[in-house]
Design an enzyme around this catalytic site. Structure first.
Site, PDB file in Angstrom:
ATOM      1  N   ASP A  40      26.485  26.680  65.951  1.00  0.00           N
ATOM      2  CA  ASP A  40      25.067  26.417  65.736  1.00  0.00           C
ATOM      3  C   ASP A  40      24.546  25.785  67.023  1.00  0.00           C
ATOM      4  O   ASP A  40      24.728  24.597  67.277  1.00  0.00           O
ATOM      5  CB  ASP A  40      24.896  25.470  64.547  1.00  0.00           C
ATOM      6  CG  ASP A  40      23.431  25.170  64.254  1.00  0.00           C
ATOM      7  OD1 ASP A  40      22.609  25.324  65.186  1.00  0.00           O
ATOM      8  OD2 ASP A  40      23.111  24.774  63.125  1.00  0.00           O
TER       9      ASP A  40
ATOM     10  N   LYS B 194      14.550  26.477  68.423  1.00  0.00           N
ATOM     11  CA  LYS B 194      13.938  25.530  69.348  1.00  0.00           C
ATOM     12  C   LYS B 194      13.622  26.154  70.713  1.00  0.00           C
ATOM     13  O   LYS B 194      12.602  26.790  70.874  1.00  0.00           O
ATOM     14  CB  LYS B 194      14.806  24.279  69.466  1.00  0.00           C
ATOM     15  CG  LYS B 194      15.030  23.625  68.071  1.00  0.00           C
ATOM     16  CD  LYS B 194      15.645  22.272  68.160  1.00  0.00           C
ATOM     17  CE  LYS B 194      16.100  21.721  66.823  1.00  0.00           C
ATOM     18  NZ  LYS B 194      15.098  21.027  66.056  1.00  0.00           N
TER      19      LYS B 194
ATOM     20  N   TYR C  50      24.422  19.419  60.445  1.00  0.00           N
ATOM     21  CA  TYR C  50      23.189  19.929  59.833  1.00  0.00           C
ATOM     22  C   TYR C  50      22.915  21.316  60.390  1.00  0.00           C
ATOM     23  O   TYR C  50      22.930  21.519  61.605  1.00  0.00           O
ATOM     24  CB  TYR C  50      22.030  18.986  60.150  1.00  0.00           C
ATOM     25  CG  TYR C  50      20.712  19.384  59.519  1.00  0.00           C
ATOM     26  CD1 TYR C  50      20.496  19.229  58.149  1.00  0.00           C
ATOM     27  CD2 TYR C  50      19.681  19.911  60.297  1.00  0.00           C
ATOM     28  CE1 TYR C  50      19.289  19.585  57.569  1.00  0.00           C
ATOM     29  CE2 TYR C  50      18.457  20.264  59.725  1.00  0.00           C
ATOM     30  CZ  TYR C  50      18.274  20.098  58.365  1.00  0.00           C
ATOM     31  OH  TYR C  50      17.076  20.449  57.792  1.00  0.00           O
TER      32      TYR C  50
HETATM   33  N1  HOZ Z   1      15.388  19.072  61.701  1.00  0.00           N
HETATM   34  C1  HOZ Z   1      14.816  18.181  62.647  1.00  0.00           C
HETATM   35  C2  HOZ Z   1      15.739  17.068  62.991  1.00  0.00           C
HETATM   36  N2  HOZ Z   1      17.043  17.376  63.264  1.00  0.00           N
HETATM   37  C3  HOZ Z   1      13.526  17.577  62.176  1.00  0.00           C
HETATM   38  C4  HOZ Z   1      12.377  18.360  62.585  1.00  0.00           C
HETATM   39  C5  HOZ Z   1      11.033  17.692  62.354  1.00  0.00           C
HETATM   40  O1  HOZ Z   1      10.911  16.807  61.536  1.00  0.00           O
HETATM   41  O2  HOZ Z   1      10.088  18.096  63.009  1.00  0.00           O
END
Ligand code: HOZ
Length: 424
Positions: free
Chosen positions: A239, A267, A144
């Site tokens: 990534d 992050k 992802y």
């Molecule tokens: N993209 C995040 C999980 N891999 C989710 C972020 C969220 O829902 O705060």
């Protein structure tokens, strides 16, 4: 645990926000639970709007490596806010954060700040295409890289959690250039290169996959990607939105000693404020506008509050004892593994640094196909019983738990006690 106020807010939210949430996985749908609404957070704990205390094993999906509301970070944000919240013009903190990032990762000589990991990967893809003059990219099944169109083929995270096959709204013409390989399968990548020589702009990989649950790279996998990319003139993009500054201060690349051409961040470098970034050698990065012709821009990019939070966070992490945290996490995982096995369930708990995932299966987890065969009913039962006892974990088997330097031995004990009481 009392969740009444959370339930009321969720009911209201569902009238106003699609699914009641601003990011799908946090809706907790696949574990058939309602989300908890958080009122405040401090260190390793969350307090809900019902006043209930939880040990936080999710860490806001990654940014909170120094813990919630760390005094240094809070102070930095407060001071920055007093000086104005956005200028639309450069500020000193951008230069300082860029210097810190470049100093931490030898592969990064220049870096561009954006506002999220998604933005970072979309921008890195455009740069890779602009730099190489090629269109295709390779990504891994279950990997992802945010919700950019080109990456939403066989994606992990919410796409995997909700089994969304292909997202409506993404034109087939956009994903036709996205080539897929199973994670850890270097032969499959070699074959893609054989079939598409001189057409692949970039290989995007999470050096430790963190969005199909946690999947560790097999020995030789990252080196194999490095060799193939070098041989075919393709950019290797790590990534590191999850792993950056978490696997080590120098990220996954610092830990594994494999250097990518481009790195994406998110992050942690924002210290809990919305930040992403992408960086690489000056040669490649000089193609980004206005130095070069690959266009990418953002009104809030390099935002003074976000830069201040990121800088304060990195300054704490620079002196943090990553090894000690990893040892504590390892001990906790070993104890948890034993507790669960003694209950007669098959379990795998891959872990590295401050990351871990729980899969209910006996089979080793090498790629997304292994994750898909894990027992979701057991996961749901475990998640719910842990939450009921005040342990807030990733609400999907396709996500990772993210611990922090703020976690105490008491927190781990509380989680182990809760696991002891789980009934399957
Ligand atoms: N993209 C995040 C999980 N891999 C989710 C972020 C969220 O829902 O705060």
């Amino acid at each position: 645990m009392n969740c009444q106020r959370s339930a009321e807010l969720f009911a209201e939210a569902q009238e106003l926000i699609p699914g009641g949430v601003n990011s799908p996985v946090r809706a907790c749908r696949n574990v058939h639970a309602d989300p908890l609404f958080i009122a405040s957070a401090k260190g390793s704990h969350l307090t809900t709007v019902d006043g209930e205390d939880y040990v936080d094993f999710l860490g806001s999906w990654g940014p909170m490596l120094v813990g919630h509301a760390h005094p240094d970070v809070t102070r930095a944000i407060q001071q920055a806010a007093l000086a104005g919240t956005s200028y639309g013009a450069p500020c000193q903190a951008e230069v300082e954060l860029a210097r810190e990032v470049c100093a931490a990762l030898p592969s990064v000589e220049m870096v561009r700040m954006v506002n999220s990991g998604t933005e970072a990967t979309m921008s890195a893809l455009r740069l890779a295409r602009g730099y190489t003059g090629r269109d295709k990219l390779v990504k891994f099944i279950g990997g992802y890289h945010g919700h950019g169109d080109a990456f939403l083929a066989s994606a992990g995270s919410g796409v995997a959690t909700f089994s969304i096959p292909g997202t409506p709204g993404v034109p087939a013409s956009t994903v036709k250039d996205t080539l897929l390989a199973p994670y850890n399968d270097i032969e499959a990548v070699r074959e893609l290169f054989r079939r598409n020589p001189e057409q692949i702009a970039a290989v995007f990989v999470e050096p430790v996959a963190g969005n199909m649950g946690l999947v560790l790279p097999q020995p030789g996998f990252l080196n194999g990607l490095r060799e193939l990319c070098t041989r075919y003139g393709t950019l290797l993009v790590f990534d590191e939105v999850i792993t950056g500054f978490r696997l080590s201060y120098g990220g996954a690349q610092g830990r594994f000693g494999v250097l990518p051409d481009l790195t994406t961040f998110g992050k942690i470098i924002g210290g809990g404020l919305p930040v992403g970034a992408y960086g690489g050698s000056s040669d490649i990065m000089s193609h980004v506008a206005p130095q070069g012709e690959v266009y990418q821009a953002g009104t809030l990019s390099g935002n003074p509050l976000a830069m201040a939070a990121g800088l304060a966070t990195l300054r704490i992490l620079k002196n943090a004892d990553y090894d000690a945290l990893e040892k504590r996490v390892h001990r906790f995982v070993m104890d948890l593994d034993e507790i669960l096995r003694n209950k007669g369930v098959s379990v795998q708990i891959p872990h590295i640094a401050s990351l871990f995932s729980i899969y209910f299966t006996e089979a080793p987890i090498i790629d997304f196909s292994n994750v898909q065969t894990t027992n979701q009913a057991l996961f749901e039962s475990f998640y719910k019983q842990m939450r009921e006892q005040g342990i807030f974990m990733a609400p999907s088997a396709f996500e990772a738990n993210m611990l922090s330097f703020a976690h105490t031995d008491d927190d781990f004990e509380r989680a182990l006690d809760a696991a002891l009481r789980v009934k399957f």
